[in-house]
Design a protein around this motif. Structure first.
Motif, PDB file in Angstrom:
ATOM      1  N   PRO A   1      45.523 -22.907  41.634  1.00 11.71           N
ATOM      2  CA  PRO A   1      46.841 -22.739  40.991  1.00 11.71           C
ATOM      3  C   PRO A   1      47.947 -23.117  41.978  1.00 11.71           C
ATOM      4  O   PRO A   1      47.844 -22.840  43.179  1.00 11.71           O
ATOM      5  N   PHE A   2      48.995 -23.743  41.472  1.00  7.83           N
ATOM      6  CA  PHE A   2      50.099 -24.132  42.357  1.00  7.83           C
ATOM      7  C   PHE A   2      51.368 -24.338  41.545  1.00  7.83           C
ATOM      8  O   PHE A   2      51.314 -24.597  40.336  1.00  7.83           O
ATOM      9  N   PRO A   3      52.541 -24.259  42.187  1.00  5.61           N
ATOM     10  CA  PRO A   3      53.805 -24.495  41.490  1.00  5.61           C
ATOM     11  C   PRO A   3      54.072 -25.980  41.342  1.00  5.61           C
ATOM     12  O   PRO A   3      53.822 -26.774  42.260  1.00  5.61           O
ATOM     13  N   CYS A   4      54.588 -26.371  40.193  1.00  2.00           N
ATOM     14  CA  CYS A   4      54.858 -27.775  39.872  1.00  2.00           C
ATOM     15  C   CYS A   4      56.355 -27.982  39.702  1.00  2.00           C
ATOM     16  O   CYS A   4      57.064 -27.091  39.223  1.00  2.00           O
ATOM     17  N   ILE A   5      56.838 -29.155  40.091  1.00  2.00           N
ATOM     18  CA  ILE A   5      58.231 -29.510  39.854  1.00  2.00           C
ATOM     19  C   ILE A   5      58.284 -30.894  39.219  1.00  2.00           C
ATOM     20  O   ILE A   5      57.578 -31.819  39.628  1.00  2.00           O
TER      21      ILE A   5
ATOM     22  N   ILE B   1      54.933 -33.328  40.434  1.00  2.00           N
ATOM     23  CA  ILE B   1      54.108 -33.130  41.620  1.00  2.00           C
ATOM     24  C   ILE B   1      54.278 -31.696  42.114  1.00  2.00           C
ATOM     25  O   ILE B   1      55.227 -31.003  41.731  1.00  2.00           O
ATOM     26  N   SER B   2      53.356 -31.254  42.952  1.00  2.00           N
ATOM     27  CA  SER B   2      53.411 -29.890  43.464  1.00  2.00           C
ATOM     28  C   SER B   2      54.707 -29.661  44.228  1.00  2.00           C
ATOM     29  O   SER B   2      55.194 -30.534  44.944  1.00  2.00           O
ATOM     30  N   ASN B   3      55.261 -28.477  44.060  1.00  2.00           N
ATOM     31  CA  ASN B   3      56.590 -28.148  44.581  1.00  2.00           C
ATOM     32  C   ASN B   3      56.538 -27.749  46.058  1.00  2.00           C
ATOM     33  O   ASN B   3      56.495 -26.565  46.397  1.00  2.00           O
ATOM     34  N   LYS B   4      56.507 -28.783  46.935  1.00  2.00           N
ATOM     35  CA  LYS B   4      56.533 -28.606  48.393  1.00  2.00           C
ATOM     36  C   LYS B   4      55.300 -27.900  48.947  1.00  2.00           C
ATOM     37  O   LYS B   4      55.309 -27.428  50.090  1.00  2.00           O
ATOM     38  N   VAL B   5      54.245 -27.808  48.170  1.00  2.00           N
ATOM     39  CA  VAL B   5      52.966 -27.280  48.632  1.00  2.00           C
ATOM     40  C   VAL B   5      51.859 -28.179  48.082  1.00  2.00           C
ATOM     41  O   VAL B   5      52.087 -28.883  47.080  1.00  2.00           O
ATOM     42  N   PRO B   6      50.690 -28.161  48.725  1.00  2.00           N
ATOM     43  CA  PRO B   6      50.392 -27.527  50.009  1.00  2.00           C
ATOM     44  C   PRO B   6      51.005 -28.290  51.173  1.00  2.00           C
ATOM     45  O   PRO B   6      51.364 -29.451  51.041  1.00  2.00           O
TER      46      PRO B   6
ATOM     47  N   SER C   1      42.218 -20.917  49.902  1.00  2.00           N
ATOM     48  CA  SER C   1      43.534 -20.378  49.571  1.00  2.00           C
ATOM     49  C   SER C   1      44.570 -20.806  50.607  1.00  2.00           C
ATOM     50  O   SER C   1      45.686 -21.201  50.270  1.00  2.00           O
ATOM     51  N   SER C   2      44.184 -20.766  51.877  1.00  2.00           N
ATOM     52  CA  SER C   2      45.082 -21.146  52.964  1.00  2.00           C
ATOM     53  C   SER C   2      45.373 -22.647  52.944  1.00  2.00           C
ATOM     54  O   SER C   2      46.519 -23.072  53.136  1.00  2.00           O
ATOM     55  N   LEU C   3      44.352 -23.476  52.707  1.00  2.00           N
ATOM     56  CA  LEU C   3      44.524 -24.926  52.679  1.00  2.00           C
ATOM     57  C   LEU C   3      45.543 -25.348  51.638  1.00  2.00           C
ATOM     58  O   LEU C   3      46.363 -26.241  51.878  1.00  2.00           O
ATOM     59  N   PHE C   4      45.523 -24.694  50.478  1.00  2.00           N
ATOM     60  CA  PHE C   4      46.408 -25.081  49.385  1.00  2.00           C
ATOM     61  C   PHE C   4      47.681 -24.225  49.314  1.00  2.00           C
ATOM     62  O   PHE C   4      48.480 -24.393  48.388  1.00  2.00           O
TER      63      PHE C   4
END
Length: 359
Positions: A93-97, A104-109, A57-60
């Motif tokens: 799970p991650f936010p996408c832009i 691509i993932s929105n400034k994460v990870p 969870s922390s890595l991503f």
């Protein structure tokens, strides 16, 4: 000496220009995304080492641990300290832009460079080849991939998309292709078809599938009553998963067995950002998830600030009711008592007939 120094400088500049050109022409970023939007996506992560769910969870950069649990259908009681074994796969799970036809993932990870790290090691080993070192260099404006500093913060651009598929909203899933898999098997497992997978991933035929690559797989989501004004709209929950929303006060599950209709209940976990969960009552006094005596269901409709929205859903009623009668039937002419009138008339007719015979 001056001539030699100038020649050396010119050579260095040429090498830098060549290196920059190589980075620009590196493998394309992300998945195809023709819209300008943000959304939620998921991606497979094959852990290279035995670790814990908390470390993953922390890595991503997963800020809400329940998002990780929901994406993998793990019980809400699962602890962050639970061991996760090496070479197992977990959905992140991650936010996408989406911008410029790329998702691509929105400034994460965000990864912090450790001593003796290299971009290729970070891409290949730490993030299990979900991205390439060229892609990391590109989004972080690193002209020389061999020159990174300990403590430097790197944005890792995971592939994703927010596009609709065949006119329907979906959650785009970065599926890591297992050895021996086929396009047909993947399509069947995740409820799509081969042609859709081929088109989304720019493949001309099924033989182009490569083990270990990240495949864009559209996951069907449940329909819901969430209002467009809600802070969690659109609440897209794929089949076989759940999501906690409204300060973790509401748990919404999606199951194909429930006709792909989102089913929400009070979550019964400790709320976040509020001291107490807001009211979850419908206008008839029933609680979210409960079915009333008139067969309506108190449905979750979203949340605004510290208020949870509800609505009475009558869609379950129609499935339990009998089909409407035709207009030329006794039921149609007399309503629900039509059949009783028919029986009564038949009885009177029979009685008169018998009376005539006796006379």
């Amino acid at each position: 000496m001056a001539i030699r120094s100038s020649a050396t400088a010119a050579l260095l500049l040429s090498l830098m220009a060549l290196l920059s050109a190589l980075i620009v022409s590196s493998p394309d970023l992300g998945f195809t995304c023709t819209t300008q939007a943000t959304c939620k996506s998921v991606i497979d992560y094959v852990s290279p080492n035995t670790t814990t769910l908390a470390n993953i969870s922390s890595l991503f950069g997963v800020t809400n641990f329940y998002d990780l649990l929901g994406a993998n259908s793990l019980a809400v009681s699962t602890k962050p300290s639970q061991i996760f074994k090496a070479n197992n796969t977990i959905k992140i799970p991650f936010p996408c832009i989406c911008s410029n036809d790329t998702g691509i993932s929105n400034k994460v990870p965000v990864y912090t460079v450790q001593p003796n790290d290299g971009l290729d090691h970070i891409a290949r080993d730490v993030f299990s080849a979900l991205v390439t070192y060229q892609q990391i260099a590109r989004v972080n404006n690193i002209p020389n991939p061999n020159l990174i500093l300990t403590g430097q913060k790197l944005w890792i651009p995971l592939p994703c998309s927010c596009d609709e598929v065949s006119g329907a909203q979906v959650v785009h899933y970065g599926h890591v292709v297992a050895k021996g898999s086929s396009v047909e098997q993947i399509a069947e497992e995740y409820g799509t078809d081969q042609n859709t997978l081929l088109k989304l991933n720019g493949m001309s035929n099924t033989s182009e599938l490569i083990a270990g690559e990240v495949l864009d797989v559209p996951l069907k989501v449940c329909s819901s009553s969430v209002n467009k004004t809600s802070e969690d709209y659109p609440l897209l929950v794929p089949n076989g998963t759940y999501a906690l929303t409204a300060y973790n006060c509401v748990k919404c599950s999606c199951q194909s067995s429930n006709n792909y209709t989102l089913h929400c209940n009070p979550s019964e976990v400790t709320p976040s950002n509020v001291t107490k969960c807001p009211s979850m009552l419908c206008q008839d006094g029933s609680v979210i998830g409960n079915t009333t005596s008139t067969c309506s269901t108190c449905a979750y409709a979203g949340f605004i600030k510290t208020s949870i929205l509800t609505t009475l859903d009558n869609s379950t009623c129609s499935s339990n009711s009998a089909p409407s009668p035709s207009s030329n039937s006794a039921q149609g002419r007399f309503g629900s008592q039509g059949s009783s009138w028919s029986v009564l008339l038949a009885t009177i007719h029979l009685g008169l007939l018998c009376f005539g015979l006796l006379c």
